[in-house]
Enzyme design. Structure first.
Site, short mmCIF file in Angstrom:
data_model
loop_
_atom_site.label_atom_id
_atom_site.label_comp_id
_atom_site.label_asym_id
_atom_site.label_seq_id
_atom_site.Cartn_x
_atom_site.Cartn_y
_atom_site.Cartn_z
N ASN A 29 48.98 42.57 40.92
CA ASN A 29 49.81 42.67 42.13
C ASN A 29 51.07 41.81 42.07
OD1 ASN A 29 50.30 42.74 45.25
ND2 ASN A 29 50.00 40.59 44.72
N TYR A 35 64.25 46.68 39.06
CA TYR A 35 63.01 46.77 39.85
C TYR A 35 62.40 48.18 39.79
CZ TYR A 35 59.69 46.35 43.72
OH TYR A 35 58.54 46.37 44.48
N LYS A 37 58.81 49.54 37.96
CA LYS A 37 57.72 50.26 38.63
C LYS A 37 57.50 51.66 38.03
CE LYS A 37 56.66 46.88 41.44
NZ LYS A 37 55.43 46.13 41.25
P1 NAD Z 1 55.39 38.59 48.01
O1 NAD Z 1 56.67 38.08 47.52
O2 NAD Z 1 54.93 38.31 49.40
O3 NAD Z 1 54.21 38.17 47.02
C1 NAD Z 1 54.36 38.26 45.64
C2 NAD Z 1 53.19 37.60 44.97
O4 NAD Z 1 53.49 37.54 43.56
C3 NAD Z 1 53.00 36.17 45.44
O5 NAD Z 1 51.61 35.89 45.51
C4 NAD Z 1 53.64 35.35 44.35
O6 NAD Z 1 53.07 34.08 44.19
C5 NAD Z 1 53.38 36.22 43.13
N1 NAD Z 1 54.35 35.92 42.09
C6 NAD Z 1 55.69 36.06 42.15
N2 NAD Z 1 56.24 35.61 41.00
C7 NAD Z 1 55.20 35.18 40.22
C8 NAD Z 1 55.10 34.62 38.94
N3 NAD Z 1 56.18 34.41 38.17
N4 NAD Z 1 53.89 34.29 38.47
C9 NAD Z 1 52.78 34.51 39.21
N5 NAD Z 1 52.81 35.05 40.44
C10 NAD Z 1 54.00 35.37 40.93
O7 NAD Z 1 55.47 40.14 47.73
P2 NAD Z 1 54.58 41.38 48.19
O8 NAD Z 1 55.45 42.20 49.04
O9 NAD Z 1 53.23 41.00 48.65
O10 NAD Z 1 54.50 42.12 46.78
C11 NAD Z 1 53.30 42.33 46.08
C12 NAD Z 1 53.48 43.52 45.16
O11 NAD Z 1 53.77 44.67 45.96
C13 NAD Z 1 54.63 43.39 44.16
O12 NAD Z 1 54.23 43.90 42.91
C14 NAD Z 1 55.72 44.25 44.76
O13 NAD Z 1 56.61 44.75 43.80
C15 NAD Z 1 54.92 45.34 45.44
N6 NAD Z 1 55.62 46.04 46.51
C16 NAD Z 1 55.97 45.40 47.68
C17 NAD Z 1 56.64 46.11 48.66
C18 NAD Z 1 57.05 45.48 49.96
O14 NAD Z 1 57.79 46.13 50.72
N7 NAD Z 1 56.64 44.29 50.29
C19 NAD Z 1 56.94 47.46 48.47
C20 NAD Z 1 56.56 48.06 47.29
C21 NAD Z 1 55.89 47.35 46.31
#
Ligand code: NAD
Length: 247
Positions: free
Chosen positions: A90, A155, A159
């Site tokens: 994730n 990005y 994906k």
């Molecule tokens: P967020 O920024 O709230 O959380 C991201 C998580 O990744 C955190 O726990 C952070 O500690 C971890 N992380 C970031 N960089 C890191 C690193 N270098 N090493 C280890 N851990 C690391 O983001 P989110 O929205 O919860 O995103 C989670 C996933 O969902 C991601 O893969 C993101 O691409 C995907 N996503 C999110 C959205 C959205 O709108 N929020 C939409 C599509 C996909």
């Protein structure tokens, strides 16, 4: 739904990952969350303990972009718990940089975490799963893996790659009883979205057929379904949870 299962969730300290951890714990799994810093890992574990003393959660901080550190951490989980049933990749970062401002370093950064780290975790995990007779890998894609996005090309590129890994490994690992799927969230209310200007979020939300951004809990439900026996014949799927954003 996950009684007795052992799961690793990367980036499990906040946002979607944290909700996946909560959902798995409340459905009977033992969860090892991988975070980037001990402090954020401890905060997440304290929150979980406050919610339910009996949940079995622990945290580790391997550098996800270091294949060796990740392999060691995954193998430690197997040593301690005797198995690994579910791997959730994730952790991820997003980018919004216009092409003409991009640097090669910035592009590498998103590919290193969003693509290479996914591969690094899958490699040792799949070996364990094969040996024990099966398992389940769930990657985190995005709606931009289908539609692209008009800036920050690294990005969506990352994906699209996650989808490629997911579909290809589903085909390769089916014979080992390992299911490989991905969840593709739309705009979800986490720190990743909080980093965007409010006006941008409103404009995006107005174009979503369901008329709103998603909640992390709603996305976590898809991770629960795919990890459970209810999805025993589901593999190679990119499950959109996006209010029909890409329609
Ligand atoms: P967020 O920024 O709230 O959380 C991201 C998580 O990744 C955190 O726990 C952070 O500690 C971890 N992380 C970031 N960089 C890191 C690193 N270098 N090493 C280890 N851990 C690391 O983001 P989110 O929205 O919860 O995103 C989670 C996933 O969902 C991601 O893969 C993101 O691409 C995907 N996503 C999110 C959205 C959205 O709108 N929020 C939409 C599509 C996909």
């Amino acid at each position: 739904m996950l009684k007795g299962k052992v799961a690793i969730v990367t980036g499990g300290t906040r946002g979607i990952g944290f909700e996946v951890v909560r959902k798995y714990l409340s459905n009977g799994a033992k969860v090892i969350l991988f975070g980037s810093r001990q402090e954020t890992v401890d905060n997440a574990l304290n929150k979980l303990k406050e919610e339910n003393q009996s949940w079995e959660a622990e945290g580790m901080c391997p550098k996800l972009t270091d294949a060796k550190e990740v392999e060691e951490a995954v193998n430690k989980v197997k040593e301690k718990y005797g198995r690994l049933d579910i791997l959730v990749n994730n952790a991820g970062i997003s980018q919004n940089t216009p092409l003409y401002n991009y640097t090669a370093e910035e592009f590498d950064k998103v590919i290193d975490l969003n693509v290479k780290a996914v591969f690094y975790a899958i490699l040792p995990a799949a070996k364990i799963m094969k040996e024990q007779g099966g398992g389940c890998i769930i990657n985190t894609s995005s709606m931009v893996s289908i539609s692209g996005q008009p800036a920050g090309v690294g990005y969506p590129a990352s994906k699209f790659a996650v989808n490629g890994i997911t579909i290809s490994l589903a085909r390769e690992l089916g014979k080992d009883n390992i299911r490989v799927n991905a969840v593709a969230p739309g705009v979800t209310k986490t720190d990743m979205v909080a980093a965007l200007p409010e006006q941008t979020v409103q404009a995006i939300s107005a174009r979503i057929p369901l008329g709103r951004a998603g909640e992390p809990e709603e996305v976590a439900d898809a991770f629960l379904y795919l990890a459970s026996d209810m999805a025993s014949y589901v593999t190679g799927e990119i499950l959109s949870v996006d209010g029909a954003s890409k329609a």
